[in-house]
Design a protein around this motif. Structure first.
Motif, PDB file in Angstrom:
ATOM      1  N   SER A  77      45.553  50.096  29.967  1.00  0.00           N
ATOM      2  CA  SER A  77      45.294  49.712  31.346  1.00  0.00           C
ATOM      3  C   SER A  77      44.034  48.851  31.399  1.00  0.00           C
ATOM      4  O   SER A  77      43.216  48.851  30.470  1.00  0.00           O
ATOM      5  N   THR A  78      43.872  48.141  32.502  1.00  0.00           N
ATOM      6  CA  THR A  78      42.658  47.345  32.680  1.00  0.00           C
ATOM      7  C   THR A  78      41.433  48.253  32.710  1.00  0.00           C
ATOM      8  O   THR A  78      40.373  47.905  32.172  1.00  0.00           O
ATOM      9  N   SER A  80      49.060  41.492  26.482  1.00  0.00           N
ATOM     10  CA  SER A  80      48.394  42.607  27.145  1.00  0.00           C
ATOM     11  C   SER A  80      46.921  42.296  27.387  1.00  0.00           C
ATOM     12  O   SER A  80      46.394  42.556  28.468  1.00  0.00           O
ATOM     13  N   THR A 132      52.490  46.083  21.854  1.00  0.00           N
ATOM     14  CA  THR A 132      51.274  45.672  22.550  1.00  0.00           C
ATOM     15  C   THR A 132      50.783  44.354  21.960  1.00  0.00           C
ATOM     16  O   THR A 132      50.189  44.318  20.888  1.00  0.00           O
ATOM     17  N   TYR A 178      48.867  46.906  16.492  1.00  0.00           N
ATOM     18  CA  TYR A 178      49.023  45.920  17.561  1.00  0.00           C
ATOM     19  C   TYR A 178      49.859  44.745  17.058  1.00  0.00           C
ATOM     20  O   TYR A 178      50.132  44.614  15.858  1.00  0.00           O
ATOM     21  N   ASP A 207      48.607  44.119  34.471  1.00  0.00           N
ATOM     22  CA  ASP A 207      48.751  44.694  33.133  1.00  0.00           C
ATOM     23  C   ASP A 207      48.932  43.634  32.046  1.00  0.00           C
ATOM     24  O   ASP A 207      49.421  43.934  30.960  1.00  0.00           O
ATOM     25  N   SER A 208      48.560  42.387  32.329  1.00  0.00           N
ATOM     26  CA  SER A 208      48.757  41.328  31.340  1.00  0.00           C
ATOM     27  C   SER A 208      47.864  40.127  31.654  1.00  0.00           C
ATOM     28  O   SER A 208      47.216  40.072  32.705  1.00  0.00           O
ATOM     29  N   PRO A 236      50.096  49.850  25.255  1.00  0.00           N
ATOM     30  CA  PRO A 236      49.539  48.863  26.195  1.00  0.00           C
ATOM     31  C   PRO A 236      48.449  49.502  27.045  1.00  0.00           C
ATOM     32  O   PRO A 236      48.714  50.438  27.809  1.00  0.00           O
ATOM     33  N   ARG A 281      40.778  41.732  31.462  1.00  0.00           N
ATOM     34  CA  ARG A 281      41.525  41.977  30.224  1.00  0.00           C
ATOM     35  C   ARG A 281      41.187  40.951  29.131  1.00  0.00           C
ATOM     36  O   ARG A 281      41.945  40.812  28.167  1.00  0.00           O
TER      37      ARG A 281
END
Length: 406
Positions: free
Chosen positions: A331-332, A155, A5, A28, A140-141, A329, A287
């Motif tokens: 999620s938003t 991420s 992540t 992380y 997702d990024s 990772p 994010r």
């Protein structure tokens, strides 16, 4: 625990490397991008207070690496019409017994070097010469674009890029930093003999000016004089020699209590305007989130700028650990939960402190003898009795109040 992540952190100043170290410790993969090409010897000093030190002490072995000077005494003094008055003289040498940690003065450049070395020792990659200029959020990024054309994807992204945060601009649009009407001229000087016996944080109040000074090691003291002047760019770099010499010969060079000696013996002087920005209603979008001065820039009159950034870090990392314990990772939606709770905890406190710092600066720099005398009386009254000391201990109890440690 291992994970891929990846987290991009914008800014390798005071907050970025500390956040990156905590994220690395939690599993992380943080990478820090800094806009300048390398560490610069800019700025003066930082006042590390118990609430901030409580966070730094959670990094194994960090306190042993911290280079600075513990403050043992606080003095508030007045110099009006060539008359001196000691308003407050407080022994704070036992503060750590009550608050858990002392007050420690550090050179900003030395501290910055230390935290970068600590981050790198934990495996954090720090890349210089990369200024964030654009963000593109995906499901997702986040894709980050830098001024040199380079790109990277992570991420999520945390903006720790200070008063002139490009991360903030990308999220919420451009806005002007507001000049507070106050400037500071400061330096680092050999500590005068009068201040050597007991390392002292000194506040000198005069007509139209205020000085704060505190030691940053066993030989040197950092100081800054606040005045009302026309706007001066917050460059944090040394002013030209001719202006330095004029300043050293100014009226403050005659101030007592060691203050004048500090002015006359400074290695170099720097001058900068004091700025702040409107409070934000939210510090995140999708994010991407803001932290430290990028979220809540403050004037320095309470000495809480760095300490509040560390409180931000504590709560953000605590919430990431609470809601995403395996550092997978996120999620938003999960990030939205984390960032929203982080804001709810931090916006009210930091907004109060930004306003408090502004009021403190306004109240310190007054024009006219009668106004100054009224200010002096108020300072004496503030420190009288036990209410002030009790209030400070409550203040220093953050950031752990009501929460478990990370």
């Amino acid at each position: 625990m291992t994970t891929e992540t990846k987290v991009i952190i914008a800014g390798a100043g005071i907050a970025g490397p500390i956040l990156a170290t905590f994220l690395k410790l939690k599993g992380y993969n943080p990478i820090v991008y800094e806009r300048v090409e390398g560490l610069a010897h800019v700025g003066l000093s930082l006042c590390m207070q118990p609430n901030g030190l409580r966070v730094l002490a959670l990094i194994p072995g960090f306190m042993e690496k911290l280079i600075g000077q513990t403050v043992e005494k606080m003095q508030h003094v007045s110099f009006l019409q060539d008359e001196t008055d000691v308003l407050v003289d407080v022994d704070v040498s036992q503060l750590s017994q009550y608050a858990g940690f002392p007050i420690i003065g550090v050179r900003r450049s030395v501290f910055n070097q230390t935290i970068i070395e600590v981050a790198q020792s934990h495996g954090v990659e720090i890349i210089f010469g990369h200024q964030l200029v654009a963000l593109k959020q995906e499901v997702d990024s986040v894709e980050v674009t830098f001024a040199n054309g380079a790109k990277d994807t992570a991420s999520f992204v945390i903006g720790c890029d200070g008063l002139h945060s490009n991360t903030r601009v990308c999220l919420f649009g451009s806005e002007s930093a507001k000049f507070t009407g106050l400037t500071q001229t400061g330096g680092v000087s050999p500590t005068p003999d009068v201040l050597k016996a007991h390392p002292t944080m000194l506040n000198v109040y005069a007509d139209g000016a205020h000085m704060v000074a505190y030691p940053v090691n066993d030989r040197e003291t950092s100081w800054a004089i606040t005045r009302r002047e026309e706007e001066a760019k917050e460059s944090w770099r040394s002013i030209v020699e001719e202006k330095q010499n004029r300043f050293k010969e100014g009226p403050w060079s005659q101030w007592p209590f060691g203050a004048g000696e500090l002015v006359k013996s400074a290695h170099t002087n720097i001058k900068y305007g004091l700025y702040d920005r409107p409070a934000l209603e939210s510090w995140h979008s999708g994010r991407v989130a803001l932290l430290g001065d990028a979220a809540h820039p403050t004037s320095p009159h309470l000495g809480q700028g760095a300490n509040q950034a560390f409180e931000d870090i504590y709560h953000l990392v605590r919430l990431l650990t609470k809601y995403n314990p395996d550092a997978a990772p996120p999620s938003t939606e999960l990030l939205g939960t984390i960032f929203s709770e982080y804001e709810q905890l931090r916006i009210a406190r930091t907004t109060e402190l930004v306003l408090g710092a502004r009021r403190q600066g306004e109240g310190r720099v007054l024009q006219g003898v009668e106004a100054c005398k009224a200010r002096n009386a108020a300072i004496k009254g503030l420190f009288a009795g036990e209410a002030y000391a009790s209030g400070r201990l409550d203040f220093y109890a953050h950031p752990f109040t009501g929460e478990s440690e990370i």
